[in-house]
Design a protein around this motif. Structure first.
Motif, short mmCIF file in Angstrom:
data_model
loop_
_atom_site.label_atom_id
_atom_site.label_comp_id
_atom_site.label_asym_id
_atom_site.label_seq_id
_atom_site.Cartn_x
_atom_site.Cartn_y
_atom_site.Cartn_z
N HIS A 179 7.09 0.48 -10.97
CA HIS A 179 7.59 -0.54 -11.60
C HIS A 179 7.71 -1.76 -10.51
O HIS A 179 8.19 -1.63 -9.58
CB HIS A 179 9.16 -0.19 -12.19
CG HIS A 179 9.39 -1.42 -13.17
ND1 HIS A 179 9.77 -2.66 -12.82
CD2 HIS A 179 9.47 -1.22 -14.58
CE1 HIS A 179 9.88 -3.16 -13.96
NE2 HIS A 179 9.85 -2.37 -14.99
N PRO A 180 7.05 -3.05 -11.11
CA PRO A 180 7.15 -4.18 -10.20
C PRO A 180 8.58 -4.39 -9.74
O PRO A 180 8.69 -4.91 -8.44
CB PRO A 180 6.62 -5.28 -11.33
CG PRO A 180 5.98 -4.68 -12.27
CD PRO A 180 6.49 -3.32 -12.38
N MET A 181 9.59 -4.11 -10.37
CA MET A 181 10.90 -4.66 -9.65
C MET A 181 11.38 -3.45 -8.57
O MET A 181 11.82 -4.35 -7.77
CB MET A 181 12.07 -4.35 -10.68
CG MET A 181 11.99 -5.40 -11.71
SD MET A 181 12.46 -6.95 -11.20
CE MET A 181 13.84 -7.11 -11.05
N ALA A 182 10.93 -2.60 -8.52
CA ALA A 182 10.81 -1.50 -7.52
C ALA A 182 10.24 -1.82 -6.51
O ALA A 182 10.66 -1.97 -5.25
CB ALA A 182 10.47 0.03 -7.73
N ILE A 183 9.09 -2.49 -6.55
CA ILE A 183 8.01 -2.90 -5.58
C ILE A 183 9.08 -4.41 -4.97
O ILE A 183 9.08 -4.64 -3.69
CB ILE A 183 6.75 -3.53 -5.81
CG1 ILE A 183 6.04 -2.26 -6.55
CG2 ILE A 183 5.77 -3.72 -4.78
CD1 ILE A 183 4.61 -2.28 -6.86
N MET A 184 9.36 -5.09 -6.01
CA MET A 184 10.07 -6.37 -5.29
C MET A 184 11.35 -5.85 -4.46
O MET A 184 11.55 -6.81 -3.55
CB MET A 184 10.81 -7.10 -6.63
CG MET A 184 9.67 -7.98 -7.51
SD MET A 184 9.43 -9.49 -6.98
CE MET A 184 10.97 -10.23 -7.44
N VAL A 185 12.12 -5.21 -4.82
CA VAL A 185 13.12 -4.76 -4.01
C VAL A 185 12.57 -4.28 -2.63
O VAL A 185 13.34 -4.87 -1.59
CB VAL A 185 13.97 -3.66 -4.86
CG1 VAL A 185 15.18 -2.84 -3.75
CG2 VAL A 185 14.79 -3.94 -6.06
N GLY A 186 11.57 -3.59 -2.46
CA GLY A 186 11.26 -3.19 -1.07
C GLY A 186 10.63 -4.36 -0.45
O GLY A 186 11.04 -4.52 0.73
N VAL A 187 9.77 -5.19 -1.22
CA VAL A 187 9.11 -6.21 -0.33
C VAL A 187 9.76 -7.55 -0.06
O VAL A 187 9.60 -7.90 1.07
CB VAL A 187 7.62 -6.58 -1.07
CG1 VAL A 187 7.22 -7.76 -0.33
CG2 VAL A 187 6.90 -5.32 -1.11
N VAL A 188 10.75 -7.98 -0.98
CA VAL A 188 11.55 -8.96 -0.61
C VAL A 188 12.63 -8.46 0.26
O VAL A 188 12.93 -9.46 1.55
CB VAL A 188 12.31 -9.49 -1.81
CG1 VAL A 188 13.17 -10.55 -1.39
CG2 VAL A 188 11.18 -10.04 -2.86
N GLY A 189 13.07 -7.48 0.40
CA GLY A 189 13.84 -6.95 1.53
C GLY A 189 13.32 -6.91 2.99
O GLY A 189 13.76 -7.15 3.74
N ALA A 190 11.89 -6.62 2.86
CA ALA A 190 11.11 -6.59 4.00
C ALA A 190 11.03 -7.97 4.78
O ALA A 190 10.76 -7.90 5.81
CB ALA A 190 9.88 -5.82 3.73
N LEU A 191 11.07 -9.08 3.98
CA LEU A 191 10.88 -10.48 4.53
C LEU A 191 11.89 -10.67 5.50
O LEU A 191 11.51 -11.28 6.50
CB LEU A 191 11.43 -11.22 3.33
CG LEU A 191 10.32 -11.70 2.30
CD1 LEU A 191 10.64 -12.85 1.39
CD2 LEU A 191 8.89 -11.97 3.07
N SER A 192 12.91 -9.95 5.73
CA SER A 192 14.20 -10.10 6.79
C SER A 192 13.57 -9.69 7.95
O SER A 192 13.97 -10.05 9.04
CB SER A 192 15.46 -9.51 6.54
OG SER A 192 15.22 -8.13 6.22
N SER A 193 12.47 -8.78 8.17
CA SER A 193 11.88 -8.27 9.33
C SER A 193 10.90 -9.19 9.86
O SER A 193 10.24 -9.24 10.93
CB SER A 193 11.15 -6.77 9.11
OG SER A 193 10.55 -6.94 8.41
N LYS A 252 0.75 -1.28 0.13
CA LYS A 252 -0.04 0.09 0.10
C LYS A 252 0.86 1.26 -0.06
O LYS A 252 0.56 2.27 -0.35
CB LYS A 252 -0.94 -0.02 1.29
CG LYS A 252 -1.83 -1.14 1.19
CD LYS A 252 -3.02 -1.06 2.27
CE LYS A 252 -3.90 -2.22 1.99
NZ LYS A 252 -3.90 -3.15 3.13
N GLY A 253 2.13 1.08 0.41
CA GLY A 253 3.04 2.38 0.57
C GLY A 253 3.51 2.67 -1.04
O GLY A 253 4.13 3.65 -1.12
N PHE A 254 3.34 1.72 -1.98
CA PHE A 254 4.06 2.32 -3.37
C PHE A 254 2.74 2.62 -4.11
O PHE A 254 1.78 2.28 -3.90
CB PHE A 254 4.40 0.82 -3.97
CG PHE A 254 5.55 0.41 -3.33
CD1 PHE A 254 6.90 0.74 -3.67
CD2 PHE A 254 5.51 -0.93 -2.15
CE1 PHE A 254 7.94 0.30 -3.15
CE2 PHE A 254 6.77 -1.32 -1.81
CZ PHE A 254 7.99 -0.77 -2.32
#
Ligand code: ACO
Length: 433
Positions: free
Chosen positions: A132-146, A125-127
Protein backbone atom coordinates in the motif's frame (compact mmCIF):
# COMPACT_ATOMS: atom_id res chain seq x y z
CA UNK A 1 -4.80 33.71 26.48
CA UNK A 2 -6.73 35.52 29.25
CA UNK A 3 -7.37 34.20 32.74
CA UNK A 4 -11.07 34.82 33.39
CA UNK A 5 -12.03 33.45 36.81
CA UNK A 6 -11.73 30.23 38.80
CA UNK A 7 -13.99 27.22 39.39
CA UNK A 8 -14.17 25.28 42.63
CA UNK A 9 -14.23 21.49 42.84
CA UNK A 10 -15.13 20.02 46.18
CA UNK A 11 -16.79 16.63 46.30
CA UNK A 12 -14.12 13.92 46.34
CA UNK A 13 -11.23 16.33 46.34
CA UNK A 14 -9.24 16.15 49.56
CA UNK A 15 -9.41 19.90 49.89
CA UNK A 16 -11.15 22.79 48.24
CA UNK A 17 -9.71 23.18 44.76
CA UNK A 18 -9.37 26.37 42.76
CA UNK A 19 -8.87 26.08 39.03
CA UNK A 20 -8.38 29.01 36.66
CA UNK A 21 -10.58 29.39 33.58
CA UNK A 22 -8.72 30.54 30.48
CA UNK A 23 -10.19 32.35 27.52
CA UNK A 24 -8.76 32.19 24.00
CA UNK A 25 -9.29 34.57 21.08
CA UNK A 26 -12.62 32.90 20.32
CA UNK A 27 -14.35 29.58 21.06
CA UNK A 28 -15.21 27.93 24.39
CA UNK A 29 -13.25 28.82 27.54
CA UNK A 30 -11.13 26.08 29.10
CA UNK A 31 -10.58 25.00 32.70
CA UNK A 32 -6.84 24.94 33.35
CA UNK A 33 -6.37 21.64 35.24
CA UNK A 34 -2.57 21.67 35.41
CA UNK A 35 -2.65 21.87 39.22
CA UNK A 36 -5.63 19.52 39.70
CA UNK A 37 -3.56 16.49 40.73
CA UNK A 38 -1.39 18.59 43.01
CA UNK A 39 -4.49 20.07 44.66
CA UNK A 40 -6.79 17.02 44.80
CA UNK A 41 -4.81 13.84 44.08
CA UNK A 42 -7.18 13.18 41.15
CA UNK A 43 -6.68 13.07 37.39
CA UNK A 44 -9.29 13.84 34.74
CA UNK A 45 -10.62 11.06 32.52
CA UNK A 46 -11.36 11.88 28.88
CA UNK A 47 -10.76 9.00 26.43
CA UNK A 48 -10.75 10.29 22.87
CA UNK A 49 -10.14 13.82 24.21
CA UNK A 50 -13.75 14.90 23.70
CA UNK A 51 -13.46 17.70 26.29
CA UNK A 52 -9.73 18.26 26.46
CA UNK A 53 -7.66 21.04 24.88
CA UNK A 54 -4.21 19.48 24.60
CA UNK A 55 -2.42 22.75 23.80
CA UNK A 56 -2.93 26.38 22.88
CA UNK A 57 -2.51 27.21 19.20
CA UNK A 58 -2.81 30.25 16.94
CA UNK A 59 -2.98 28.40 13.61
CA UNK A 60 -6.49 27.12 12.86
CA UNK A 61 -9.92 27.68 14.36
CA UNK A 62 -13.01 25.49 13.87
CA UNK A 63 -16.55 26.23 15.03
CA UNK A 64 -18.11 22.82 14.56
CA UNK A 65 -21.64 23.94 15.44
CA UNK A 66 -21.66 26.68 12.82
CA UNK A 67 -19.49 24.88 10.23
CA UNK A 68 -16.72 27.51 10.28
CA UNK A 69 -13.05 26.84 9.46
CA UNK A 70 -10.41 29.59 9.63
CA UNK A 71 -6.67 29.34 8.84
CA UNK A 72 -4.88 32.13 10.74
CA UNK A 73 -8.26 33.92 10.89
CA UNK A 74 -9.08 33.67 7.16
CA UNK A 75 -12.23 31.71 6.18
CA UNK A 76 -11.48 28.56 4.18
CA UNK A 77 -13.98 29.67 1.49
CA UNK A 78 -11.97 32.87 0.81
CA UNK A 79 -8.64 31.06 0.82
CA UNK A 80 -9.98 28.39 -1.58
CA UNK A 81 -11.24 31.07 -3.95
CA UNK A 82 -8.42 33.64 -3.87
CA UNK A 83 -5.19 31.88 -2.88
CA UNK A 84 -2.88 29.20 -4.17
CA UNK A 85 -1.83 26.25 -2.03
CA UNK A 86 1.69 27.64 -1.62
CA UNK A 87 0.27 30.99 -0.41
CA UNK A 88 -1.74 29.02 2.14
CA UNK A 89 1.42 27.11 3.15
CA UNK A 90 3.19 30.43 3.71
CA UNK A 91 0.23 31.68 5.74
CA UNK A 92 0.10 28.60 7.95
CA UNK A 93 3.84 28.64 8.57
CA UNK A 94 4.30 32.40 9.05
CA UNK A 95 0.94 33.69 10.29
CA UNK A 96 0.37 36.21 7.48
CA UNK A 97 -0.33 36.01 3.75
CA UNK A 98 2.77 36.67 1.63
CA UNK A 99 3.24 39.79 -0.53
CA UNK A 100 4.39 39.40 -4.16
CA UNK A 101 8.10 39.23 -3.32
CA UNK A 102 7.61 36.90 -0.39
CA UNK A 103 5.57 34.36 -2.36
CA UNK A 104 8.01 34.48 -5.28
CA UNK A 105 10.90 33.72 -2.95
CA UNK A 106 8.93 31.00 -1.17
CA UNK A 107 7.91 29.31 -4.46
CA UNK A 108 11.49 29.46 -5.76
CA UNK A 109 12.84 27.93 -2.55
CA UNK A 110 10.26 25.13 -2.60
CA UNK A 111 11.01 24.43 -6.27
CA UNK A 112 14.74 24.13 -5.52
CA UNK A 113 14.05 21.41 -2.97
CA UNK A 114 11.62 19.18 -4.91
CA UNK A 115 14.25 16.61 -5.94
CA UNK A 116 15.01 13.82 -3.49
CA UNK A 117 18.48 12.43 -2.80
CA UNK A 118 19.10 9.90 -5.55
CA UNK A 119 19.95 7.24 -2.97
CA UNK A 120 16.42 7.51 -1.60
CA UNK A 121 15.19 5.67 -4.70
CA UNK A 122 16.90 2.52 -3.33
CA UNK A 123 14.46 2.42 -0.44
CA UNK A 124 11.57 1.81 -2.82
CA UNK A 125 13.20 -1.36 -4.14
CA UNK A 126 12.85 -2.93 -0.69
CA UNK A 127 9.06 -2.79 -0.89
CA UNK A 128 6.78 -5.22 -2.70
CA UNK A 129 5.24 -3.68 -5.82
CA UNK A 130 1.77 -4.30 -4.39
CA UNK A 131 2.52 -2.65 -1.02
CA UNK A 132 0.00 0.00 0.00
CA UNK A 133 1.41 3.46 -0.91
CA UNK A 134 0.85 4.63 2.67
CA UNK A 135 3.10 1.82 3.92
CA UNK A 136 5.79 3.00 1.52
CA UNK A 137 5.23 6.63 2.54
CA UNK A 138 5.75 5.76 6.21
CA UNK A 139 9.06 4.10 5.37
CA UNK A 140 10.42 6.60 2.87
CA UNK A 141 9.43 9.86 4.62
CA UNK A 142 10.90 8.43 7.83
CA UNK A 143 14.11 7.68 5.92
CA UNK A 144 14.48 11.38 5.01
CA UNK A 145 15.88 12.06 8.49
CA UNK A 146 18.91 9.94 7.60
CA UNK A 147 19.74 12.32 4.72
CA UNK A 148 19.52 15.70 6.46
CA UNK A 149 21.83 15.61 9.47
CA UNK A 150 22.93 19.11 8.40
CA UNK A 151 19.73 20.71 9.72
CA UNK A 152 18.29 18.66 12.55
CA UNK A 153 18.83 21.05 15.46
CA UNK A 154 15.20 21.50 16.46
CA UNK A 155 16.07 24.45 18.73
CA UNK A 156 17.32 26.37 15.68
CA UNK A 157 14.55 28.25 13.83
CA UNK A 158 16.71 28.22 10.70
CA UNK A 159 16.94 24.41 10.79
CA UNK A 160 13.22 24.06 11.48
CA UNK A 161 12.37 26.34 8.53
CA UNK A 162 14.65 24.33 6.24
CA UNK A 163 13.01 21.08 7.35
CA UNK A 164 9.58 22.60 6.65
CA UNK A 165 10.66 23.59 3.13
CA UNK A 166 12.21 20.19 2.48
CA UNK A 167 9.10 18.33 3.59
CA UNK A 168 6.62 20.50 1.65
CA UNK A 169 8.84 20.25 -1.45
CA UNK A 170 9.71 16.54 -1.31
CA UNK A 171 6.50 14.88 -0.13
CA UNK A 172 4.77 15.35 -3.56
CA UNK A 173 7.83 13.82 -5.26
CA UNK A 174 7.67 10.85 -2.88
CA UNK A 175 3.88 10.46 -3.33
CA UNK A 176 4.35 10.33 -7.11
CA UNK A 177 7.24 7.87 -6.72
CA UNK A 178 5.01 5.58 -4.59
CA UNK A 179 2.51 5.48 -7.44
CA UNK A 180 5.11 4.94 -10.15
CA UNK A 181 6.74 2.16 -8.15
CA UNK A 182 3.45 0.29 -7.71
CA UNK A 183 2.68 0.50 -11.44
CA UNK A 184 6.22 -0.39 -12.56
CA UNK A 185 6.66 2.92 -14.39
CA UNK A 186 9.89 4.96 -14.17
CA UNK A 187 10.20 7.70 -11.56
CA UNK A 188 9.78 11.20 -12.99
CA UNK A 189 12.18 13.97 -11.96
CA UNK A 190 10.56 17.30 -11.02
CA UNK A 191 10.76 20.16 -13.54
CA UNK A 192 11.58 23.61 -12.21
CA UNK A 193 9.60 25.52 -14.82
CA UNK A 194 6.32 24.03 -13.55
CA UNK A 195 4.41 25.24 -10.52
CA UNK A 196 3.88 23.06 -7.44
CA UNK A 197 0.69 21.34 -8.56
CA UNK A 198 1.60 21.10 -12.27
CA UNK A 199 4.87 19.52 -11.25
CA UNK A 200 3.14 16.98 -9.05
CA UNK A 201 0.61 16.09 -11.78
CA UNK A 202 3.40 15.55 -14.26
CA UNK A 203 5.43 13.38 -11.85
CA UNK A 204 2.29 11.41 -10.95
CA UNK A 205 0.48 11.09 -14.28
CA UNK A 206 3.13 11.74 -16.94
CA UNK A 207 5.74 9.43 -18.45
CA UNK A 208 9.19 10.21 -19.91
CA UNK A 209 7.84 9.21 -23.36
CA UNK A 210 5.33 12.03 -23.67
CA UNK A 211 5.05 15.75 -23.14
CA UNK A 212 2.69 16.44 -20.28
CA UNK A 213 0.47 19.53 -20.57
CA UNK A 214 -1.58 19.92 -17.43
CA UNK A 215 -5.17 21.12 -17.84
CA UNK A 216 -5.44 24.45 -15.89
CA UNK A 217 -8.95 23.63 -14.58
CA UNK A 218 -7.68 20.35 -13.14
CA UNK A 219 -4.55 22.00 -11.76
CA UNK A 220 -6.70 24.58 -9.97
CA UNK A 221 -8.97 21.81 -8.65
CA UNK A 222 -6.05 19.87 -7.20
CA UNK A 223 -4.59 23.07 -5.76
CA UNK A 224 -7.93 23.67 -4.00
CA UNK A 225 -8.03 20.08 -2.70
CA UNK A 226 -4.61 20.65 -1.10
CA UNK A 227 -5.83 23.93 0.46
CA UNK A 228 -8.86 22.16 1.94
CA UNK A 229 -6.64 19.50 3.50
CA UNK A 230 -3.82 21.79 4.66
CA UNK A 231 -4.77 21.97 8.33
CA UNK A 232 -7.53 21.08 10.77
CA UNK A 233 -6.28 22.06 14.23
CA UNK A 234 -5.73 19.23 16.75
CA UNK A 235 -7.02 16.27 14.69
CA UNK A 236 -5.67 12.77 15.38
CA UNK A 237 -2.67 12.93 13.03
CA UNK A 238 -1.67 16.48 14.06
CA UNK A 239 -1.93 15.52 17.73
CA UNK A 240 0.24 12.48 16.92
CA UNK A 241 2.85 14.76 15.31
CA UNK A 242 2.80 17.02 18.37
CA UNK A 243 3.11 14.10 20.80
CA UNK A 244 5.96 12.54 18.81
CA UNK A 245 7.67 15.94 18.58
CA UNK A 246 7.25 16.68 22.28
CA UNK A 247 10.07 14.24 23.06
CA UNK A 248 12.44 16.17 20.80
CA UNK A 249 12.19 13.70 17.89
CA UNK A 250 13.30 15.05 14.51
CA UNK A 251 10.68 16.56 12.13
CA UNK A 252 10.85 13.75 9.56
CA UNK A 253 10.16 11.16 12.26
CA UNK A 254 7.27 13.27 13.59
CA UNK A 255 5.65 13.77 10.17
CA UNK A 256 6.01 10.04 9.58
CA UNK A 257 4.08 9.42 12.80
CA UNK A 258 1.37 11.74 11.43
CA UNK A 259 1.27 9.82 8.13
CA UNK A 260 0.87 6.53 10.00
CA UNK A 261 -2.02 7.92 12.04
CA UNK A 262 -3.69 9.47 8.99
CA UNK A 263 -3.81 6.07 7.29
CA UNK A 264 -6.64 4.80 9.53
CA UNK A 265 -10.14 4.54 7.99
CA UNK A 266 -11.63 6.76 10.72
CA UNK A 267 -9.28 9.58 9.62
CA UNK A 268 -7.58 10.10 6.23
CA UNK A 269 -8.32 6.58 5.04
CA UNK A 270 -11.99 7.55 4.69
CA UNK A 271 -11.65 9.09 1.20
CA UNK A 272 -10.58 5.72 -0.21
CA UNK A 273 -13.32 4.00 1.80
CA UNK A 274 -16.00 6.39 0.42
CA UNK A 275 -15.27 5.50 -3.18
CA UNK A 276 -15.19 1.79 -2.35
CA UNK A 277 -18.53 2.20 -0.54
CA UNK A 278 -20.13 4.05 -3.47
CA UNK A 279 -18.91 1.37 -5.85
CA UNK A 280 -20.34 -1.29 -3.55
CA UNK A 281 -23.73 0.49 -3.37
CA UNK A 282 -23.56 0.60 -7.16
CA UNK A 283 -27.01 1.95 -7.87
CA UNK A 284 -29.49 4.49 -6.48
CA UNK A 285 -31.96 1.66 -5.88
CA UNK A 286 -29.60 0.16 -3.23
CA UNK A 287 -29.23 3.34 -1.15
CA UNK A 288 -32.00 2.52 1.36
CA UNK A 289 -30.41 -0.88 2.12
CA UNK A 290 -27.06 0.78 2.93
CA UNK A 291 -28.67 3.60 4.95
CA UNK A 292 -30.44 0.93 7.02
CA UNK A 293 -27.15 -0.94 7.49
CA UNK A 294 -25.51 2.29 8.72
CA UNK A 295 -28.33 2.79 11.25
CA UNK A 296 -28.27 -0.80 12.50
CA UNK A 297 -26.21 -0.93 15.70
CA UNK A 298 -25.54 -4.66 15.21
CA UNK A 299 -23.95 -3.93 11.84
CA UNK A 300 -20.43 -2.40 11.93
CA UNK A 301 -21.06 -0.62 8.60
CA UNK A 302 -20.91 3.18 8.74
CA UNK A 303 -21.69 5.65 6.00
CA UNK A 304 -18.12 6.58 5.08
CA UNK A 305 -17.52 10.30 4.57
CA UNK A 306 -20.30 11.11 7.03
CA UNK A 307 -19.93 12.41 10.58
CA UNK A 308 -17.16 14.30 12.30
CA UNK A 309 -15.94 14.68 15.86
CA UNK A 310 -16.03 18.48 15.66
CA UNK A 311 -18.50 19.41 12.89
CA UNK A 312 -22.11 19.07 13.98
CA UNK A 313 -23.09 20.98 10.85
CA UNK A 314 -22.10 20.73 7.18
CA UNK A 315 -18.28 20.53 6.95
CA UNK A 316 -17.40 23.73 5.00
CA UNK A 317 -14.70 21.77 3.15
CA UNK A 318 -17.29 19.27 1.91
CA UNK A 319 -19.30 22.10 0.29
CA UNK A 320 -16.21 23.40 -1.50
CA UNK A 321 -15.26 19.87 -2.48
CA UNK A 322 -18.74 19.29 -3.95
CA UNK A 323 -18.37 22.47 -6.05
CA UNK A 324 -14.91 21.36 -7.17
CA UNK A 325 -16.36 17.98 -8.08
CA UNK A 326 -18.95 19.70 -10.33
CA UNK A 327 -16.22 21.79 -12.02
CA UNK A 328 -13.90 18.86 -12.67
CA UNK A 329 -16.61 16.52 -13.96
CA UNK A 330 -17.97 19.24 -16.25
CA UNK A 331 -14.48 20.01 -17.57
CA UNK A 332 -13.94 16.33 -18.33
CA UNK A 333 -17.40 15.89 -19.84
CA UNK A 334 -18.34 13.54 -17.00
CA UNK A 335 -21.25 15.54 -15.56
CA UNK A 336 -23.43 12.42 -15.90
CA UNK A 337 -20.94 10.41 -13.86
CA UNK A 338 -22.85 7.57 -12.19
CA UNK A 339 -20.84 7.61 -8.95
CA UNK A 340 -21.23 11.39 -8.50
CA UNK A 341 -25.00 11.15 -9.06
CA UNK A 342 -25.14 8.30 -6.58
CA UNK A 343 -23.17 10.35 -4.03
CA UNK A 344 -25.54 13.34 -4.43
CA UNK A 345 -28.59 11.12 -3.97
CA UNK A 346 -27.10 9.29 -0.98
CA UNK A 347 -26.32 12.65 0.62
CA UNK A 348 -29.86 13.93 -0.03
CA UNK A 349 -31.48 10.82 1.46
CA UNK A 350 -29.17 10.71 4.50
CA UNK A 351 -29.68 14.39 5.29
CA UNK A 352 -33.46 13.83 5.39
CA UNK A 353 -33.19 10.70 7.54
CA UNK A 354 -34.10 11.13 11.23
CA UNK A 355 -31.05 9.08 12.41
CA UNK A 356 -28.54 11.34 10.64
CA UNK A 357 -30.47 14.52 11.53
CA UNK A 358 -30.63 13.67 15.25
CA UNK A 359 -26.96 12.67 15.44
CA UNK A 360 -25.96 15.71 13.37
CA UNK A 361 -24.12 13.56 10.83
CA UNK A 362 -23.21 15.57 7.72
CA UNK A 363 -20.83 14.87 4.82
CA UNK A 364 -17.20 15.55 5.74
CA UNK A 365 -14.29 16.56 3.48
CA UNK A 366 -13.71 12.97 2.41
CA UNK A 367 -17.19 12.44 1.01
CA UNK A 368 -16.56 14.13 -2.36
CA UNK A 369 -12.76 14.20 -2.48
CA UNK A 370 -12.47 10.60 -3.69
CA UNK A 371 -14.75 11.31 -6.67
CA UNK A 372 -12.68 14.36 -7.69
CA UNK A 373 -9.38 12.52 -7.28
CA UNK A 374 -10.70 9.56 -9.26
CA UNK A 375 -11.76 11.93 -12.07
CA UNK A 376 -8.28 13.49 -12.01
CA UNK A 377 -6.84 10.04 -12.74
CA UNK A 378 -5.53 9.32 -9.24
CA UNK A 379 -6.07 5.67 -8.27
CA UNK A 380 -8.04 5.09 -5.08
CA UNK A 381 -5.12 3.46 -3.19
CA UNK A 382 -3.32 6.84 -3.54
CA UNK A 383 -6.13 8.96 -2.01
CA UNK A 384 -4.79 8.96 1.54
CA UNK A 385 -1.29 9.76 0.29
CA UNK A 386 -2.82 12.79 -1.47
CA UNK A 387 -4.37 13.82 1.84
CA UNK A 388 -0.94 13.47 3.49
CA UNK A 389 0.55 15.72 0.79
CA UNK A 390 -1.91 18.50 1.63
CA UNK A 391 -1.67 18.02 5.40
CA UNK A 392 2.15 18.00 5.59
CA UNK A 393 2.20 21.80 5.94
CA UNK A 394 -0.35 21.70 8.78
CA UNK A 395 1.66 19.05 10.63
CA UNK A 396 4.89 20.98 10.26
CA UNK A 397 3.28 24.30 11.27
CA UNK A 398 1.97 22.70 14.48
CA UNK A 399 5.27 20.97 15.18
CA UNK A 400 7.11 24.28 14.75
CA UNK A 401 4.61 26.16 16.93
CA UNK A 402 5.03 23.55 19.67
CA UNK A 403 8.83 23.55 19.62
CA UNK A 404 8.89 27.38 19.73
CA UNK A 405 6.55 27.45 22.75
CA UNK A 406 8.62 28.21 25.88
CA UNK A 407 6.12 26.19 27.97
CA UNK A 408 6.59 23.07 25.81
CA UNK A 409 7.10 19.84 27.77
CA UNK A 410 7.04 16.19 26.81
CA UNK A 411 3.43 15.00 26.31
CA UNK A 412 2.65 12.34 28.85
CA UNK A 413 -1.04 11.49 29.54
CA UNK A 414 -2.09 9.66 32.71
CA UNK A 415 -4.49 6.69 32.95
CA UNK A 416 -7.26 5.13 34.99
CA UNK A 417 -5.66 1.79 35.89
CA UNK A 418 -8.08 -1.18 35.68
CA UNK A 419 -5.62 -4.09 35.86
CA UNK A 420 -4.72 -6.49 38.68
CA UNK A 421 -3.85 -5.12 42.10
CA UNK A 422 -0.30 -5.81 43.37
CA UNK A 423 0.24 -9.57 43.77
CA UNK A 424 3.12 -12.05 44.18
CA UNK A 425 4.29 -14.56 41.57
CA UNK A 426 2.72 -18.00 42.44
CA UNK A 427 5.17 -20.63 43.82
CA UNK A 428 5.00 -22.83 40.67
CA UNK A 429 6.47 -19.96 38.62
CA UNK A 430 9.36 -19.29 40.96
CA UNK A 431 12.62 -20.64 39.51
CA UNK A 432 14.78 -22.42 42.04
CA UNK A 433 18.52 -22.21 41.68
N1 ACO B 1 -22.58 6.29 9.88
C1 ACO B 1 -23.49 5.86 10.79
N2 ACO B 1 -23.50 6.22 12.09
C2 ACO B 1 -22.54 7.06 12.48
C3 ACO B 1 -21.56 7.57 11.61
C4 ACO B 1 -21.61 7.15 10.26
N3 ACO B 1 -20.69 7.60 9.38
N4 ACO B 1 -20.71 8.39 12.27
C5 ACO B 1 -21.16 8.39 13.53
N5 ACO B 1 -22.26 7.60 13.67
C6 ACO B 1 -23.06 7.41 14.89
C7 ACO B 1 -22.33 6.45 15.84
O1 ACO B 1 -22.74 5.12 15.64
C8 ACO B 1 -22.76 7.00 17.18
O2 ACO B 1 -24.07 6.56 17.43
P1 ACO B 1 -24.55 6.26 18.98
O3 ACO B 1 -24.45 7.57 19.67
O4 ACO B 1 -25.94 5.76 18.80
O5 ACO B 1 -23.59 5.23 19.49
C9 ACO B 1 -22.85 8.51 16.96
O6 ACO B 1 -23.11 8.67 15.55
C10 ACO B 1 -21.57 9.25 17.33
O7 ACO B 1 -20.49 8.62 16.66
P2 ACO B 1 -19.05 8.46 17.29
O8 ACO B 1 -18.33 7.38 16.57
O9 ACO B 1 -19.17 8.35 18.78
O10 ACO B 1 -18.42 9.87 16.94
P3 ACO B 1 -16.89 10.23 16.90
O11 ACO B 1 -16.81 11.69 17.06
O12 ACO B 1 -16.13 9.39 17.87
O13 ACO B 1 -16.41 9.76 15.44
C11 ACO B 1 -16.05 9.76 13.09
C12 ACO B 1 -16.34 10.61 14.36
C13 ACO B 1 -14.88 8.79 13.38
C14 ACO B 1 -15.63 10.67 11.96
C15 ACO B 1 -17.32 8.97 12.74
O14 ACO B 1 -18.38 9.88 12.44
C16 ACO B 1 -17.09 8.00 11.57
O15 ACO B 1 -16.66 6.86 11.80
N6 ACO B 1 -17.39 8.43 10.31
C17 ACO B 1 -17.12 7.62 9.15
C18 ACO B 1 -15.64 7.67 8.79
C19 ACO B 1 -15.24 9.00 8.19
O16 ACO B 1 -15.90 9.54 7.32
N7 ACO B 1 -14.08 9.51 8.66
C20 ACO B 1 -13.52 10.79 8.15
C21 ACO B 1 -13.51 11.81 9.25
S1 ACO B 1 -13.04 13.37 8.65
C22 ACO B 1 -11.35 13.29 8.48
O17 ACO B 1 -10.65 12.61 9.15
C23 ACO B 1 -10.81 14.10 7.45
Amino acid sequence: MTKLRSVTLNEKAQSLCELPILSGATGPDVVDIQTLYQQTGMFTYDPGFTSTASCSSAITYIDGEKGILLYRGYPIEQLAEHCTFLEVCYLLLNGELPDTDEIQKFEDTITLHTMVHDQLTNFFKGFRRDAHPMAIMVGVVGALSSFYHDALDIKSKKDRDLSAIRLIAKVPTIVAMCHKYSTGLPFMYPQNKLNYVENFMRMMLGTPCDEFSPNPVLVRALDRILILHADHEQNASTSTVRLAGSSGANPYACITAGIACLWGAAHGGANEAVLNMLEEIGDVSNITTFINKAKDKRDPFRLMGFGHRVYKNYDPRAKLMRDTCHEVLTELGLHDDKIFKLALELERIALEDQYFVEKKLYPNVDYYSGIVLHALGIPSNMFTAMFAMGRTVGWIAHWDEMIADPEQRIGRPRQLYTGAAKRDIPPQHIKRA
